[in-house]
Design a protein around this motif. Sequence first.
Motif, short mmCIF file in Angstrom:
data_model
loop_
_atom_site.label_atom_id
_atom_site.label_comp_id
_atom_site.label_asym_id
_atom_site.label_seq_id
_atom_site.Cartn_x
_atom_site.Cartn_y
_atom_site.Cartn_z
N PHE A 173 0.86 -1.18 0.00
CA PHE A 173 0.00 0.00 0.00
C PHE A 173 0.90 1.23 0.00
O PHE A 173 1.89 1.29 0.73
CB PHE A 173 -0.90 -0.01 1.23
CG PHE A 173 -1.91 1.10 1.24
CD1 PHE A 173 -3.07 1.00 0.49
CD2 PHE A 173 -1.69 2.25 1.97
CE1 PHE A 173 -4.00 2.04 0.46
CE2 PHE A 173 -2.60 3.30 1.96
CZ PHE A 173 -3.77 3.18 1.20
N PRO A 174 0.60 2.24 -0.82
CA PRO A 174 1.51 3.39 -0.98
C PRO A 174 1.49 4.38 0.17
O PRO A 174 1.19 5.56 0.01
CB PRO A 174 1.03 4.03 -2.29
CG PRO A 174 -0.44 3.75 -2.30
CD PRO A 174 -0.57 2.35 -1.71
N LEU A 186 -3.64 10.46 -3.89
CA LEU A 186 -2.87 9.28 -3.56
C LEU A 186 -3.29 8.09 -4.43
O LEU A 186 -2.45 7.32 -4.89
CB LEU A 186 -3.04 8.93 -2.08
CG LEU A 186 -2.27 7.70 -1.58
CD1 LEU A 186 -0.77 7.92 -1.69
CD2 LEU A 186 -2.65 7.38 -0.13
N TRP A 187 -4.58 7.95 -4.65
CA TRP A 187 -5.09 6.84 -5.46
C TRP A 187 -4.55 6.92 -6.89
O TRP A 187 -4.16 5.90 -7.47
CB TRP A 187 -6.61 6.85 -5.47
CG TRP A 187 -7.21 5.78 -6.35
CD1 TRP A 187 -7.77 5.93 -7.57
CD2 TRP A 187 -7.27 4.38 -6.03
NE1 TRP A 187 -8.19 4.72 -8.06
CE2 TRP A 187 -7.89 3.75 -7.15
CE3 TRP A 187 -6.87 3.61 -4.95
CZ2 TRP A 187 -8.12 2.37 -7.20
CZ3 TRP A 187 -7.09 2.24 -4.99
CH2 TRP A 187 -7.71 1.64 -6.09
N LYS A 245 -0.88 5.70 -6.89
CA LYS A 245 -0.64 4.51 -6.07
C LYS A 245 0.48 3.61 -6.59
O LYS A 245 1.11 2.88 -5.82
CB LYS A 245 -1.92 3.69 -5.88
CG LYS A 245 -2.51 3.11 -7.15
CD LYS A 245 -3.81 2.40 -6.83
CE LYS A 245 -4.41 1.70 -8.05
NZ LYS A 245 -4.76 2.65 -9.12
N SER A 246 0.74 3.65 -7.90
CA SER A 246 1.78 2.80 -8.48
C SER A 246 3.06 3.56 -8.79
O SER A 246 3.98 3.01 -9.40
CB SER A 246 1.25 2.13 -9.76
OG SER A 246 0.14 1.31 -9.48
#
Length: 332
Positions: free
Chosen positions: A100-101, A179-180, A183-184
Amino acid sequence: MPSPQKYNKKYDKLTDEEKELLEINKKSIADFVEQSPSVSDVDYATRNAHAKTYAVAKGKFIIDKNVPEELQQFFDKEKYDLVIRFSNAHLKINNNKKDFPAYGFSVKIKDEKGDLLANYPLVNFPLFPINSVSTFLKLFTSINRFYIKKWSSFNLMMQIIRVIPSTFTGSFLKNIFKLWTKKSDFFLSFNFHSVGAYRLGENMMKIKLSPKSVDKNFCKKSTQKDALGSYFKAIDFTADVLIQICYDLKDQPINRLNVEWKNSPFIKIGEVKIDKNSLLDPRSCENELLSFNPFESKIFFQPVGKIQKLREEAYKVSMQTRNKINKLLKYK
């Protein structure tokens, strides 16, 4: 520009009920750290937050030549030595490829004699979802107990539900969405923030670290740990260090951590620089025992606020328990 708000101990003051809950929480922290080797399936005791270390590095804090005159007294050298830990916020070390970031960029600042000036545990999400000390302590205690199998998932879920209303602010929802969408992205492409406020002498500030020219898609298919290793073997890292000053408690609240500060411009005070090939061994006992307790800082750089105040005892009990176990493991 208005005059800055002055630090006052009242911003940190806990009620008797909050102090009682803190004592319960401290016991849950010690219990978690004692059982953390089995929780994370490792051969050492971990932190009870940001347990997973991606990397540890040496760096420099280079002071900007244009620092405002009123701030120069706090940054009277051209540069300072840094030790930096890159981490994931989870309590449990997860060896899956995708984390999770929720990332940590913890900084230890030392002077030319090697004496500690300040610890700043920065994170890649600028806000905190809980303003109530009691709610936070109950939630944190329930999380610790859940992981060491002393509480059911139902009890934990009830505490989480109590937190949800405080996440419905424009600032919080905006940053969740941001953030979403990232996220990667690569670890070093994120901005990093002090969630709460810190003293700057008699004034109060928030800190932001903004990386320069980092490719968000660097080593896209690698784990964050491997990507950081590859990055620092080949590339120098630079980030601007920016601060906001508290001028008005309505616009820059100290104990409302779920909203962003406004009407306080960012001031650049310097740059963090990490040269390539500056990584240290994150598995060494010395580096695993590193503490980034912000209350070990010089008094004029210490945290401000009630939620921040909880860190003092939480870091202390976590570190004491971790040291006791890991030093025994090291020398047995």
